[in-house]
Design an enzyme around this catalytic site. Structure first.
Site, PDB file in Angstrom:
ATOM      1  N   ASP A   1      -9.558 -34.063 -12.498  1.00  0.00           N
ATOM      2  CA  ASP A   1      -8.747 -34.998 -11.719  1.00  0.00           C
ATOM      3  C   ASP A   1      -7.386 -35.313 -12.333  1.00  0.00           C
ATOM      4  OD1 ASP A   1      -9.834 -36.529 -13.911  1.00  0.00           O
ATOM      5  OD2 ASP A   1      -9.331 -38.346 -12.783  1.00  0.00           O
TER       6      ASP A   1
ATOM      7  N   ASP B   1     -14.956 -32.139 -15.875  1.00  0.00           N
ATOM      8  CA  ASP B   1     -14.324 -33.237 -16.584  1.00  0.00           C
ATOM      9  C   ASP B   1     -15.261 -34.446 -16.507  1.00  0.00           C
ATOM     10  OD1 ASP B   1     -12.277 -34.824 -17.811  1.00  0.00           O
ATOM     11  OD2 ASP B   1     -11.641 -35.493 -15.818  1.00  0.00           O
ATOM     12  N   PHE B   2     -14.985 -35.474 -17.294  1.00  0.00           N
ATOM     13  CA  PHE B   2     -15.851 -36.661 -17.309  1.00  0.00           C
ATOM     14  C   PHE B   2     -15.192 -37.821 -16.562  1.00  0.00           C
ATOM     15  CE2 PHE B   2     -17.547 -40.542 -19.280  1.00  0.00           C
ATOM     16  CZ  PHE B   2     -18.912 -40.339 -19.123  1.00  0.00           C
ATOM     17  N   ASP B   3     -14.214 -38.485 -17.184  1.00  0.00           N
ATOM     18  CA  ASP B   3     -13.599 -39.680 -16.595  1.00  0.00           C
ATOM     19  C   ASP B   3     -12.843 -39.350 -15.320  1.00  0.00           C
ATOM     20  OD1 ASP B   3     -13.971 -41.934 -18.730  1.00  0.00           O
ATOM     21  OD2 ASP B   3     -13.309 -40.189 -19.878  1.00  0.00           O
TER      22      ASP B   3
END
Length: 274
Positions: A213, A33-35
């Site tokens: 997350d 994932d990124f953010d």
């Protein structure tokens, strides 16, 4: 085992979870994932950047793992511009947009039929109307996000988010909640899990890890476990990137957890040293 900095869960549990990935890295697919995972959460989404040190770790893994992919709720073009690492695969808009290595970007099945509806819905909530609740809209083509982070009146923000969610349902769209954000999506059976399934199928990998997350990342963990049960994967590891904002259900859904984006970076560096 991950250097001199301690990690959550237990060092032994994390070491044991990552061991099959280290042993079979050439047969592994690594999803990130990124953010909130490899880019710290910031007040304004447009200010998000990869944590220092992520890029060289990813570049090292690209030459050794079967697949490295970023899977995000961000629009595909935005995600690719922020990561900007050639050789990665990308899934944007929660899997609505896919860019496989060596292929042109594409929309998931059924998404194109709803682009006009999503665009028309965004026009129903112009900037000045959202400002009454301290909200900001991010139109992403296939989906849209309404951000409440930093709203001066949290109660007013929550009330307006509920109104937007109700309005989305009335227009045949699907509202979902995240960390101080409301996502509005087309009514198609696409999520991060379906994106991971597609990318795994194309890669031929037998070992997989996904680091995330939020609730949407749990969809990917669920699909990977299902693929393991069905015999399509030998190993499936879900890593939660924990912080005070991460819902307990997300942490419980993962196999192991690490503390924030720095912990996620340590996992990548550990695998890169395999």
């Amino acid at each position: 085992m991950l250097g001199s900095v301690a990690v959550t869960a237990s060092d032994r549990r994390l070491r044991d979870a990552l061991a099959p990935l280290r042993e079979r890295l050439a047969d592994a697919a690594l999803f990130c994932d990124f953010d909130g995972t490899l880019a710290p959460i910031v007040a304004r989404p447009e200010d998000a950047r990869l944590l220092d040190g992520v890029r060289p770790a990813i570049e090292d893994l690209l030459g050794r793992a079967r697949l490295v992919a970023f899977v995000s709720g961000r629009g595909l073009a935005d995600l690719e511009a922020r990561v900007d690492i050639p050789g990665c695969a990308y899934a944007g808009n929660h899997g609505m947009e896919i860019h496989r290595v060596g292929h042109e970007p594409e929309l998931a099945e059924g998404v194109a039929d709803h682009l006009a509806t999503v665009g028309a819905f965004s026009a129903r909530w112009p900037r000045e109307r959202l400002a009454e609740g301290g909200l900001r809209m991010e139109a992403k083509g296939a989906t849209l996000s309404v951000h409440a982070r930093g709203a001066p009146d949290p109660d007013a923000a929550r009330l307006m988010l509920a109104q937007i969610a109700s309005d989305a349902l009335d227009h045949g769209l699907v509202p979902t909640t995240g960390r101080e954000v409301l996502e509005v999506r087309p009514p198609v059976a696409v999520d991060k899990g379906s994106a991971v399934r597609l990318l795994l199928r194309d890669s031929g990998a037998r070992v997989a890890m996904y680091i995330g997350d939020d609730r949407t990342d749990a969809d990917a963990w669920r699909i990977m476990r299902q693929m393991r049960t069905d015999g399509a994967l030998d190993v499936a590891v879900g890593v939660a990137v924990a912080s005070g904002e991460v819902p307990p259900a997300v942490r419980e859904a993962a196999d192991v957890e690490v503390p924030g984006p720095p912990g996620a970076l340590k996992v990548l560096r550990h695998l890169a040293r395999a």
